[in-house]
Design a protein around this motif. Structure first.
Motif, PDB file in Angstrom:
ATOM      1  N   THR A 504       0.707  -1.265  -0.117  1.00  0.00           N
ATOM      2  CA  THR A 504       0.050   0.018  -0.043  1.00  0.00           C
ATOM      3  C   THR A 504       0.754   1.341   0.015  1.00  0.00           C
ATOM      4  OG1 THR A 504      -1.506  -1.035   1.132  1.00  0.00           O
ATOM      5  CG2 THR A 504      -1.753   1.332   1.242  1.00  0.00           C
ATOM      6  N   ASP A 505       1.878   1.288   0.772  1.00  0.00           N
ATOM      7  CA  ASP A 505       2.617   2.526   1.013  1.00  0.00           C
ATOM      8  C   ASP A 505       3.630   2.730  -0.458  1.00  0.00           C
ATOM      9  OD1 ASP A 505       4.925   0.507   1.005  1.00  0.00           O
ATOM     10  OD2 ASP A 505       5.579   1.130   2.810  1.00  0.00           O
ATOM     11  N   GLN A 506       3.495   1.866  -1.446  1.00  0.00           N
ATOM     12  CA  GLN A 506       3.878   2.297  -2.729  1.00  0.00           C
ATOM     13  C   GLN A 506       3.057   2.973  -3.584  1.00  0.00           C
ATOM     14  OE1 GLN A 506       6.490  -0.444  -4.942  1.00  0.00           O
ATOM     15  NE2 GLN A 506       7.021  -1.611  -3.175  1.00  0.00           N
ATOM     16  N   LYS A 507       1.772   2.760  -3.114  1.00  0.00           N
ATOM     17  CA  LYS A 507       0.716   3.462  -4.052  1.00  0.00           C
ATOM     18  C   LYS A 507       0.153   4.682  -3.212  1.00  0.00           C
ATOM     19  CE  LYS A 507      -1.319  -0.756  -4.069  1.00  0.00           C
ATOM     20  NZ  LYS A 507      -2.195  -1.858  -4.340  1.00  0.00           N
ATOM     21  N   ILE A 508       0.016   4.710  -2.069  1.00  0.00           N
ATOM     22  CA  ILE A 508      -0.142   6.101  -1.519  1.00  0.00           C
ATOM     23  C   ILE A 508       0.989   6.158  -0.409  1.00  0.00           C
ATOM     24  CG2 ILE A 508      -1.447   7.312   0.293  1.00  0.00           C
ATOM     25  CD1 ILE A 508      -3.948   5.959  -0.805  1.00  0.00           C
ATOM     26  N   HIS A 509       1.619   7.374  -0.814  1.00  0.00           N
ATOM     27  CA  HIS A 509       2.973   7.443  -0.172  1.00  0.00           C
ATOM     28  C   HIS A 509       3.281   8.879   0.347  1.00  0.00           C
ATOM     29  CE1 HIS A 509       7.205   6.645   1.218  1.00  0.00           C
ATOM     30  NE2 HIS A 509       7.622   7.414   0.458  1.00  0.00           N
ATOM     31  N   ASP A 510       3.591   9.199   1.528  1.00  0.00           N
ATOM     32  CA  ASP A 510       3.796  10.752   1.803  1.00  0.00           C
ATOM     33  C   ASP A 510       2.375  11.551   1.500  1.00  0.00           C
ATOM     34  OD1 ASP A 510       6.155  10.401   3.133  1.00  0.00           O
ATOM     35  OD2 ASP A 510       7.231  10.832   1.442  1.00  0.00           O
ATOM     36  N   GLY A 511       1.406  10.850   1.357  1.00  0.00           N
ATOM     37  CA  GLY A 511       0.123  11.495   1.131  1.00  0.00           C
ATOM     38  C   GLY A 511      -0.274  11.643  -0.477  1.00  0.00           C
ATOM     39  N   TRP A 512       0.700  11.153  -1.114  1.00  0.00           N
ATOM     40  CA  TRP A 512       0.381  11.320  -2.585  1.00  0.00           C
ATOM     41  C   TRP A 512      -0.356   9.959  -3.261  1.00  0.00           C
ATOM     42  CZ3 TRP A 512       1.472  15.392  -5.297  1.00  0.00           C
ATOM     43  CH2 TRP A 512       2.603  16.375  -4.812  1.00  0.00           C
ATOM     44  N   THR A 513      -1.415   9.960  -3.931  1.00  0.00           N
ATOM     45  CA  THR A 513      -2.178   8.935  -4.597  1.00  0.00           C
ATOM     46  C   THR A 513      -1.138   8.611  -5.741  1.00  0.00           C
ATOM     47  OG1 THR A 513      -3.316  10.516  -5.773  1.00  0.00           O
ATOM     48  CG2 THR A 513      -4.343   9.716  -3.886  1.00  0.00           C
ATOM     49  N   LYS A 514      -1.344   7.354  -6.247  1.00  0.00           N
ATOM     50  CA  LYS A 514      -0.562   6.703  -7.317  1.00  0.00           C
ATOM     51  C   LYS A 514       0.770   6.956  -7.293  1.00  0.00           C
ATOM     52  CE  LYS A 514      -3.544   8.550 -10.354  1.00  0.00           C
ATOM     53  NZ  LYS A 514      -4.519   8.736 -11.412  1.00  0.00           N
ATOM     54  N   HIS A 515       1.557   6.784  -6.050  1.00  0.00           N
ATOM     55  CA  HIS A 515       2.844   7.352  -6.088  1.00  0.00           C
ATOM     56  C   HIS A 515       3.809   6.578  -6.962  1.00  0.00           C
ATOM     57  CE1 HIS A 515       7.078   7.458  -3.963  1.00  0.00           C
ATOM     58  NE2 HIS A 515       6.422   8.783  -3.715  1.00  0.00           N
ATOM     59  N   VAL A 516       3.599   5.124  -6.937  1.00  0.00           N
ATOM     60  CA  VAL A 516       4.532   4.481  -8.037  1.00  0.00           C
ATOM     61  C   VAL A 516       4.331   4.950  -9.523  1.00  0.00           C
ATOM     62  CG1 VAL A 516       2.844   2.700  -8.522  1.00  0.00           C
ATOM     63  CG2 VAL A 516       4.883   2.160  -8.758  1.00  0.00           C
ATOM     64  N   LEU A 517       3.276   5.171  -9.861  1.00  0.00           N
ATOM     65  CA  LEU A 517       2.890   5.788 -11.340  1.00  0.00           C
ATOM     66  C   LEU A 517       3.460   7.312 -11.453  1.00  0.00           C
ATOM     67  CD1 LEU A 517       1.662   5.364 -13.892  1.00  0.00           C
ATOM     68  CD2 LEU A 517      -0.258   6.580 -13.290  1.00  0.00           C
ATOM     69  N   ARG A 518       3.741   8.145 -10.090  1.00  0.00           N
ATOM     70  CA  ARG A 518       4.331   9.284 -10.655  1.00  0.00           C
ATOM     71  C   ARG A 518       5.689   9.099 -10.740  1.00  0.00           C
ATOM     72  NH1 ARG A 518       0.714  13.335  -8.675  1.00  0.00           N
ATOM     73  NH2 ARG A 518      -1.342  12.468  -7.556  1.00  0.00           N
ATOM     74  N   LYS A 519       6.279   8.032 -10.047  1.00  0.00           N
ATOM     75  CA  LYS A 519       7.613   7.800 -10.146  1.00  0.00           C
ATOM     76  C   LYS A 519       7.866   7.443 -11.759  1.00  0.00           C
ATOM     77  CE  LYS A 519      10.550   7.861  -7.391  1.00  0.00           C
ATOM     78  NZ  LYS A 519      11.438   9.033  -6.823  1.00  0.00           N
ATOM     79  N   VAL A 520       7.002   6.772 -12.283  1.00  0.00           N
ATOM     80  CA  VAL A 520       7.191   6.279 -13.513  1.00  0.00           C
ATOM     81  C   VAL A 520       7.167   7.433 -14.301  1.00  0.00           C
ATOM     82  CG1 VAL A 520       6.088   4.828 -15.617  1.00  0.00           C
ATOM     83  CG2 VAL A 520       6.227   3.871 -13.206  1.00  0.00           C
TER      84      VAL A 520
END
Length: 601
Positions: A504-520
């Motif tokens: 879960t913390d790779q998808k919502i991280h530091d409050g950001w939704t879709k965190h893993v996609l933002r990194k992509v």
């Protein structure tokens, strides 16, 4: 990509070719490149072709495989080249370059298990003359539609509901679904449709019709594995885009300017190779309302990724001109006028001869993109990391999401558990509702409450039962109305399995939704695109459009006999109704659908 139809006679008669032709002609828009028919004893198939792979007549359907099988097929098997190579090593010979022939050979070798070897989207029926069955299947997530109905004499199926309706009769509406839709906006409920007697084959299901007993069985062939895989989500998504660029015709993409469509556009532009040297194309529908206008983001993405961007800006007059057409196209009530924007995008795709369009459906459902996911995510953090880590995430969500203040966090968390109160609140808030005609509590909310703290289960429900099925319905009907095939990398099954099994913390991280996609995304696009806080969705200028439609809307709502069952019209005099554009749209949509499809309750 095509349109299919079928008649199976249960009374010993041969299927009526005239009726089969009528059913198939109704969906000519799905396949403007040709038609074909097949009848044999009690089985009849129709087909409309949209030529995408192998543009020659070799790809014509219904397609026969020796004397054993005949198929009518709508969809694409993206990994057909890999399967073809595998089967060739086993001694299979191929006469065409089509994925349809590969599908038939796969069925010959693996039987019903062939669908587990496919990466693609499909709805098909195979007449197996050896086993004396008709084997039907729908892809894992239901990208391609398969509707069916039966009575004592016939089992009929098709790509669209209108193929299964008697053109000379009125049609009974499913009042329970209408109640769900009117009060909550929810309108996709497992196998039921808004028409009594017409069902849909569920995603990940096969249907086998036994021609000897004239009965059919349903079998679910796929579930998302619950395994914490060590996969590279970025590579999974890139591979999914690459597979969906396989085509013998021009490929482009929809570009709203949001995170999902921007990521797909950027990856595709990098991978796209056109023999003519033409740049990759994208289409953006600009809203005339400043509050919902994302065109500046789409322009920035296009410039950065060297994309040929086409911008359309549909007016209120254009909305009015196609009002009935889109309701006829969609066949069932739908969420909002944003569906009209999508319709205009597909119309533009046809104009520029872009027969294949990528799109970003499924990104939110697979990567926790909606604010309502915060509540179960925080519960997950609390369970796995403790109180202080959870409080830290809640604080970060206020900083890194423009909508998530403390009140919003409390609202989403409370709303997850108090759905029964929410239901009662809605019924009482809307004073014109005839509350006696609504169930006490909707099954969808019961389901959500049951799995309120299980993110994997919530995502499964939204992928297979609620959110995604509705989005895929809109996409399929709008695109195929213009003879356009849409392809959806986010719901490549390998991408989905990777996404749902990420912590879960790779998808919502530091409050950001879709965190893993933002990194992509930041690998391909500027940081202000990758780390946008605002999330508009694909919004039409609802207020502007509906306000210019005011007089017609009032007449439409007042004339509806179906609405008499659900509301007290004497209490509906203002516009928008109760000051609410969303409720106004639902009432208008039901009334217009009733008129266009001659429905009653």
């Amino acid at each position: 990509m095509c349109g299919i139809s079928g008649i199976i006679s249960k009374n010993g008669s041969k299927p009526d070719l005239a009726k089969l032709s009528w059913m198939t002609d109704l969906i000519a828009h799905r396949g403007p490149d040709g038609d074909g028919f097949y009848t044999d004893s009690s089985v009849g198939f129709g087909h409309r072709r949209l030529a995408i792979i192998d543009l020659t007549s070799d790809g014509h359907q219904p397609m026969h495989y020796f004397e054993k099988y005949t198929i009518t097929f709508n969809g694409e098997i993206y990994n057909y080249l890999e399967i073809k190579e595998e089967l060739s090593k086993l001694g299979y010979k191929f006469q065409t370059k089509s994925d349809t022939e590969v599908l038939l050979a796969s069925y010959d070798y693996w039987g019903e298990d062939c669908v587990n070897h496919f990466n693609g989207m499909w709805a098909f029926a195979i007449h197996d003359k050896i086993k004396k069955v008709v084997f039907c299947s729908r892809d894992r997530f239901g990208v391609k539609p398969f509707y069916f109905t039966e009575d004592a004499d016939f089992f009929n199926f098709g790509s669209e509901i209108k193929q299964l309706l008697d053109p000379h009769s009125k049609h009974q509406a499913n009042k329970d679904l209408l109640g769900h839709y009117l009060l909550t906006g929810m309108h996709d409920h497992e196998e039921d449709t808004f028409f009594i007697g017409i069902k849909k084959l569920l995603p990940s299901h096969n249907l086998v019709f036994d021609l000897r007993s004239n009965t059919f069985t349903l079998n679910k062939y796929y579930s998302i594995p619950r395994t914490l895989l060590k996969t590279d989500y970025s590579q999974c998504l890139s591979n999914a885009v690459k597979l969906r660029l396989r085509s013998d015709v021009k490929v482009g993409t929809c570009l709203s300017g949001g995170l999902d469509s921007s990521t797909i556009a950027a990856i595709a532009s990098k991978l796209y190779q056109n023999p003519s040297g033409e740049k990759f194309s994208a289409i953006h529908a600009k809203s005339v309302e400043k509050a919902t206008d994302e065109s500046s983001y789409a322009i920035e993405v296009a410039k950065h990724s060297n994309i040929n961007l086409h911008i359309i800006e549909p007016s209120a007059d254009e909305f009015k001109a196609i009002f009935d057409e889109v309701i006829y196209t969609q066949e069932e009530p739908f969420a909002s006028p944003s569906i009209y924007l999508q319709y205009f995008v597909m119309k533009e795709a046809r104009r520029i001869d872009c027969k294949v369009m990528l799109d970003g459906q499924g990104g939110d459902e697979t990567l926790l993109g909606y604010e309502r996911y915060y509540a179960p995510a925080f519960a997950s953090f609390f369970k796995n990391k403790g109180l202080w880590s959870t409080l830290s995430e809640m604080k970060a969500s206020r900083k890194n999401n423009s909508k998530m203040g403390l009140f919003s966090i409390i609202k989403y968390m409370a709303g997850t558990f108090l759905l029964g109160l929410r239901h009662a609140y809605l019924k009482n808030k809307l004073s014109f509702i005839r509350t006696e005609n609504f169930p006490n509590e909707f099954s969808y909310w019961k389901l959500i409450r049951r799995d309120a703290l299980n993110i994997f289960k919530i995502q499964e429900t939204e992928l297979f039962m609620t959110n995604l099925p509705a989005l895929l319905r809109y996409e399929d009907k709008n695109s195929m109305r213009h003879g356009i095939e849409t392809r959806l990398p986010f719901i490549d099954y390998k991408s989905v399995e990777s996404a749902l099994n990420l912590p879960t913390d790779q998808k919502i991280h530091d409050g950001w939704t879709k965190h893993v996609l933002r990194k992509v995304c930041e690998q391909y696009l500027p940081s202000n695109i990758a780390w946008r806080k605002s999330k508009l969705g694909f919004n039409a200028p609802d207020k502007t459009w509906l306000n210019t439609f005011k007089d017609q809307s009032k007449v439409e709502i007042q004339n509806s006999k179906i609405l008499d069952h659900f509301i007290d019209k004497s209490k509906v005099s203002d516009y928008p109704v109760c000051g609410n554009w969303t409720i106004t749209w639902r009432l208008l949509n039901i009334a217009a659908w009733e008129r266009i499809y001659k429905t009653y309750v």
